[in-house]
Design an enzyme around this catalytic site. Structure first.
Site, mmCIF file in Angstrom:
data_model
loop_
_atom_site.group_PDB
_atom_site.id
_atom_site.type_symbol
_atom_site.label_atom_id
_atom_site.label_comp_id
_atom_site.label_asym_id
_atom_site.label_seq_id
_atom_site.Cartn_x
_atom_site.Cartn_y
_atom_site.Cartn_z
ATOM 1 N N SER A 1 0.841 -1.191 0.000
ATOM 2 C CA SER A 1 0.000 0.000 0.000
ATOM 3 C C SER A 1 0.883 1.250 0.000
ATOM 4 C CB SER A 1 -0.957 -0.031 1.196
ATOM 5 O OG SER A 1 -1.982 0.918 1.056
ATOM 6 N N ASP B 1 -8.902 -5.728 -4.963
ATOM 7 C CA ASP B 1 -8.535 -4.585 -4.126
ATOM 8 C C ASP B 1 -9.304 -3.333 -4.578
ATOM 9 O OD1 ASP B 1 -7.336 -2.693 -2.529
ATOM 10 O OD2 ASP B 1 -5.287 -3.189 -3.097
ATOM 11 N N HIS C 1 -7.047 -6.009 -0.586
ATOM 12 C CA HIS C 1 -5.929 -5.127 -0.260
ATOM 13 C C HIS C 1 -4.861 -5.745 0.664
ATOM 14 C CE1 HIS C 1 -3.888 -1.325 -0.257
ATOM 15 N NE2 HIS C 1 -4.029 -1.164 1.039
#
Length: 330
Positions: A189, A276, A307
């Site tokens: 991320s 995601d 995610h």
């Protein structure tokens, strides 16, 4: 309850009537404790550190000192320590985990970016360490646990301040652990955003990059993510539910890893969740195709996951593949 103090979890007592808060971190035995339950005058918790798996601890409400229910067992030949890497008084801290026998280091910044990697046990860190890779967990400026001013200081400075902090943490670690001669990158991320930035801004310092669902281009992410406001706010702008002006897009692009793609020399492994919604798979496809077009070393694995890439079968697959990738990248 439990909260983060610095980069360590600590029990906290909140008195609702007096509106007072007491952090139980003065006693060394209370650090790293997560409160599980309070009943009949006792507090039950779980305590761990980077080389000691979670184990039950208990304290009397009257004295608030946690003791283990049984003697915990730590990882053999492993040690850890905290390293402060900023000398100007700002809070910048990291956690080193590994063995003196290791010559390889994985730098791992957290996602968020407003989150924190604590001194609690992490099985993925242990996995790397037991396979010969020391790990440096970096809490750059903007992380939680160091005060509100510290958090707000990163807004408008992503892609710069957080990146510099991570590379400075690497430099500080190598001074205290000179046996480490090969450094790799691992992050997801916003952590993926950072490791791609580091590979582009400091290409001579890193040998391989594993990026999990990374933020690649803030501009192209706007129309596909479930948090478009995040893109505007972290870049230093405001979000009004409308389209940004060209100068705003230019600023957002300049803060994105894609702006430094031409400088990346280390091989990159992208690990992507096709479900995601936070950082859509299109972000990874964008840098994958761009690196291929530039003749750079890149590969990608797309998982039937979202995610966190947290399904047991996904986690097992990506961790084994990450180590295999690092072994090949040496």
């Amino acid at each position: 309850i439990t909260c983060i103090q610095g980069q360590t979890l600590s029990p906290v007592i909140i008195d609702i009537e007096s509106k007072s808060v007491e952090v139980l971190a003065k006693d060394e035995l209370n650090r790293g404790v997560t409160v599980l339950d309070v009943s009949e005058g006792y507090i039950v918790g779980s305590r761990s550190d980077p080389v000691t798996p979670p184990h039950l601890v208990v304290a009397r409400v009257s004295d608030q000192k946690f003791v283990p229910v049984f003697s915990p067992t730590s990882l053999a030949d492993m040690s850890w320590n905290q390293l402060n890497f900023l000398e100007d008084g700002s809070a910048g801290s990291s956690i080193y985990v590994g063995s003196q026998e290791n010559s390889k280091l994985i730098l791992w910044p957290h996602g968020g970016p407003h989150a924190c990697i604590t001194t609690s046990f992490n099985q993925e860190v242990a996995f790397f360490a037991l396979l010969g890779y020391s790990v440096l967990l970096v809490n750059y400026r903007g992380s939680l646990g160091f005060g509100e001013e510290h958090v707000w200081s990163l807004l408008g400075n992503i892609g710069d301040r957080d990146v510099k902090d991570c590379d400075l943490a690497r430099e500080t670690c190598l001074k205290t652990h000179p046996n480490l001669t090969k450094v790799f990158l691992f992050g997801g991320s916003h952590g993926g955003f950072l490791v791609l930035h580091l590979a582009g801004q400091y290409p001579d310092n890193y040998r391989g990059v594993v990026a999990r669902n990374p933020v690649v281009d803030l501009v192209s992410m706007l129309g596909t993510t479930d948090i478009p406001d995040w893109c505007f706010n972290e870049a230093g702008g405001s979000y009004s539910w409308g389209q940004g002006a060209p100068d705003v897009f230019s600023t957002m692009y300049s803060k994105s890893p894609i702006a430094h793609i031409s400088s990346i020399t280390a091989p990159v492994y992208l690990m992507v969740g096709k479900n995601d919604l936070r950082v859509p798979e299109s972000q990874s496809f964008q840098i994958f195709h761009s690196m291929k077009a530039l003749g750079k070393s890149v590969k990608m694995c797309v998982f039937d996951d979202n995610h966190p890439l947290g399904k047991p079968e996904t986690e097992t697959d990506r961790m084994i593949n990450a180590v295999s990738f690092y072994d090949e990248a040496q």
